[in-house]
Design a protein around this motif. Sequence first.
Motif, PDB file in Angstrom:
ATOM      1  N   LYS A 269       0.851  -1.193   0.000  1.00 29.87           N
ATOM      2  CA  LYS A 269       0.000   0.000   0.000  1.00 29.87           C
ATOM      3  C   LYS A 269       0.884   1.240   0.000  1.00 29.87           C
ATOM      4  N   LYS A 270       0.474   2.234  -0.766  1.00 27.25           N
ATOM      5  CA  LYS A 270       1.218   3.497  -0.802  1.00 27.25           C
ATOM      6  C   LYS A 270       0.998   4.250   0.511  1.00 27.25           C
ATOM      7  N   VAL A 271       2.076   4.814   1.048  1.00 26.09           N
ATOM      8  CA  VAL A 271       1.995   5.575   2.300  1.00 26.09           C
ATOM      9  C   VAL A 271       1.768   7.047   1.958  1.00 26.09           C
ATOM     10  N   ARG A 272       0.778   7.660   2.580  1.00 25.31           N
ATOM     11  CA  ARG A 272       0.498   9.080   2.335  1.00 25.31           C
ATOM     12  C   ARG A 272       1.747   9.919   2.601  1.00 25.31           C
ATOM     13  N   SER A 273       1.975  10.888   1.733  1.00 27.08           N
ATOM     14  CA  SER A 273       3.168  11.730   1.872  1.00 27.08           C
ATOM     15  C   SER A 273       3.141  12.562   3.151  1.00 27.08           C
ATOM     16  N   ASP A 274       1.919  12.966   3.611  1.00 27.21           N
ATOM     17  CA  ASP A 274       1.862  13.755   4.845  1.00 27.21           C
ATOM     18  C   ASP A 274       2.153  12.877   6.069  1.00 27.21           C
ATOM     19  N   VAL A 275       1.864  11.584   5.978  1.00 28.06           N
ATOM     20  CA  VAL A 275       2.198  10.662   7.066  1.00 28.06           C
ATOM     21  C   VAL A 275       3.715  10.471   7.130  1.00 28.06           C
ATOM     22  N   ILE A 276       4.346  10.332   5.971  1.00 26.32           N
ATOM     23  CA  ILE A 276       5.812  10.231   5.928  1.00 26.32           C
ATOM     24  C   ILE A 276       6.446  11.499   6.499  1.00 26.32           C
ATOM     25  N   ALA A 277       5.873  12.665   6.138  1.00 26.73           N
ATOM     26  CA  ALA A 277       6.401  13.938   6.655  1.00 26.73           C
ATOM     27  C   ALA A 277       6.286  13.998   8.182  1.00 26.73           C
ATOM     28  N   ASN A 278       5.195  13.477   8.741  1.00 26.19           N
ATOM     29  CA  ASN A 278       5.042  13.433  10.203  1.00 26.19           C
ATOM     30  C   ASN A 278       6.104  12.550  10.840  1.00 26.19           C
ATOM     31  N   MET A 279       6.352  11.368  10.250  1.00 28.68           N
ATOM     32  CA  MET A 279       7.387  10.478  10.796  1.00 28.68           C
ATOM     33  C   MET A 279       8.761  11.157  10.732  1.00 28.68           C
ATOM     34  N   GLN A 280       9.038  11.830   9.601  1.00 29.45           N
ATOM     35  CA  GLN A 280      10.330  12.516   9.453  1.00 29.45           C
ATOM     36  C   GLN A 280      10.501  13.607  10.509  1.00 29.45           C
ATOM     37  N   SER A 281       9.423  14.307  10.822  1.00 29.24           N
ATOM     38  CA  SER A 281       9.507  15.357  11.827  1.00 29.24           C
ATOM     39  C   SER A 281       9.719  14.786  13.225  1.00 29.24           C
ATOM     40  N   CYS A 282       8.946  13.745  13.581  1.00 31.93           N
ATOM     41  CA  CYS A 282       9.112  13.109  14.893  1.00 31.93           C
ATOM     42  C   CYS A 282      10.520  12.543  15.063  1.00 31.93           C
ATOM     43  N   LEU A 283      11.101  12.052  13.955  1.00 27.76           N
ATOM     44  CA  LEU A 283      12.408  11.391  14.013  1.00 27.76           C
ATOM     45  C   LEU A 283      13.527  12.322  13.541  1.00 27.76           C
ATOM     46  N   ASN A 284      13.334  13.620  13.761  1.00 25.02           N
ATOM     47  CA  ASN A 284      14.394  14.597  13.484  1.00 25.02           C
ATOM     48  C   ASN A 284      15.425  14.513  14.610  1.00 25.02           C
ATOM     49  N   ARG A 285      16.717  14.438  14.256  1.00 26.75           N
ATOM     50  CA  ARG A 285      17.754  14.306  15.284  1.00 26.75           C
ATOM     51  C   ARG A 285      17.797  15.532  16.205  1.00 26.75           C
ATOM     52  N   ASN A 286      17.360  16.692  15.703  1.00 23.55           N
ATOM     53  CA  ASN A 286      17.337  17.909  16.522  1.00 23.55           C
ATOM     54  C   ASN A 286      15.989  18.012  17.236  1.00 23.55           C
ATOM     55  N   PRO A 287      15.972  17.894  18.578  1.00 25.11           N
ATOM     56  CA  PRO A 287      14.695  17.912  19.313  1.00 25.11           C
ATOM     57  C   PRO A 287      13.855  19.158  19.040  1.00 25.11           C
ATOM     58  N   LYS A 288      14.512  20.308  18.799  1.00 23.34           N
ATOM     59  CA  LYS A 288      13.784  21.563  18.603  1.00 23.34           C
ATOM     60  C   LYS A 288      13.017  21.580  17.280  1.00 23.34           C
ATOM     61  N   ASP A 289      13.423  20.726  16.333  1.00 13.90           N
ATOM     62  CA  ASP A 289      12.784  20.720  15.017  1.00 13.90           C
ATOM     63  C   ASP A 289      11.658  19.681  14.911  1.00 13.90           C
ATOM     64  N   ARG A 290      11.405  18.946  15.998  1.00 15.34           N
ATOM     65  CA  ARG A 290      10.305  17.971  15.965  1.00 15.34           C
ATOM     66  C   ARG A 290       8.967  18.676  16.158  1.00 15.34           C
ATOM     67  N   MET A 291       7.949  18.163  15.483  1.00 16.23           N
ATOM     68  CA  MET A 291       6.603  18.693  15.696  1.00 16.23           C
ATOM     69  C   MET A 291       6.193  18.440  17.145  1.00 16.23           C
ATOM     70  N   THR A 292       5.313  19.282  17.654  1.00 16.91           N
ATOM     71  CA  THR A 292       4.780  19.071  19.004  1.00 16.91           C
ATOM     72  C   THR A 292       3.535  18.188  18.908  1.00 16.91           C
ATOM     73  N   ILE A 293       3.106  17.672  20.034  1.00 13.58           N
ATOM     74  CA  ILE A 293       1.910  16.825  20.020  1.00 13.58           C
ATOM     75  C   ILE A 293       0.661  17.608  19.587  1.00 13.58           C
ATOM     76  N   PRO A 294       0.446  18.857  20.069  1.00 11.20           N
ATOM     77  CA  PRO A 294      -0.708  19.611  19.554  1.00 11.20           C
ATOM     78  C   PRO A 294      -0.679  19.768  18.031  1.00 11.20           C
ATOM     79  N   GLU A 295       0.513  19.978  17.465  1.00  8.24           N
ATOM     80  CA  GLU A 295       0.628  20.081  15.994  1.00  8.24           C
ATOM     81  C   GLU A 295       0.279  18.753  15.329  1.00  8.24           C
TER      82      GLU A 295
END
Length: 333
Positions: A269-295
């Motif tokens: 199954k194809k993974v939605r691009s916005d879901v991939i973008a969320n995973m990339q943000s959560c797994l950013n090595r820089n903690p300050k660049d990760r999305m917050t839970i409200p976001e």
Amino acid sequence: MNEIQVNKKVYARLDLIGKGGSSRVFRVITYANELFALKKVALDKTDSETMAGYMNEIALLKRLEGNSRIIRLIDSEVKPGPGGNKGHLYLVMECGEIDLARLISERGTEGLDMVWVAYYWQQMLQAVQVIHDEKIVHSDLKPGNFVLVRGQLKLIDFGIANAIANDTTNIQRDHQIGTLNYMSPEAIELPDGMRRLKVGRSSDVWSLGCILYQMIYGSTPFSQLTIYQKMKAIPDPNFEIPYPEYSVPVIPASKSSQSEPKRLEHLRKKVRSDVIANMQSCLNRNPKDRMTIPELLQEDWLAMKERRDKRVLHGPITQVWYPAGPERPHLPE
């Protein structure tokens, strides 16, 4: 059937549902036919640091009482043993039917179902938001720490959770914590050799990102590595985490027959691009660049709305809007 009393209330022991170190967890039932989980901790086998963790857990569960996304503490008691023996600590809690680790495992050979992912991901985010609002970092988020109670996902196990000191974003830790497959880079990294570890709300976001990755792809981002390789790769910005365009279920290799893992390509199954973008943000090595839970809770895909792409471009989140389709503008990584 063995009976256990906690503050003079009688619980009949049904079966053992978990154990670790000095503790055992039993499924118990009252005479009113109410099911609970009872954690029994042998204090003679418990060092002072572990005991402090249990006391911390009791205090936090009492503080969070009434939140529907947090497991409920029903009762607790320390019972001294005979002849100077330290005795046992008893915790009576809501009983979960199944944990998220088993839910993910049971779906392992089925195709990606984004309605299923969104349903549980949203409840996980809501649970962690509750503790973050109370200035608490969990520090050990993993699928086994979320259980279903009457169909609703709840967060459990606060043994190493800690209140955030002075309402700041980070707390300091003196030693390694958490579970390696879900552990954030800042929980592993020791830049100056012996510097204490900074673990904040964004560390929990990394762990949540690892769980989302597992729900999408069937394994955590670093699962294929040895423990030593994980310790090196997780903090290493040069180690790239793969985000395949398609999710393909895999039947694991059988140890008994020594068979190879089998990819179920017909279920890709194809993974939605916005879901991939969320995973990339959560797994950013820089903690300050990760999305917050409200976001993360505001994301359109949670409600299965038309997709939009979000990419983290070395700083604030950039939104790029366009209709879903084959022709997609190039986004910088």
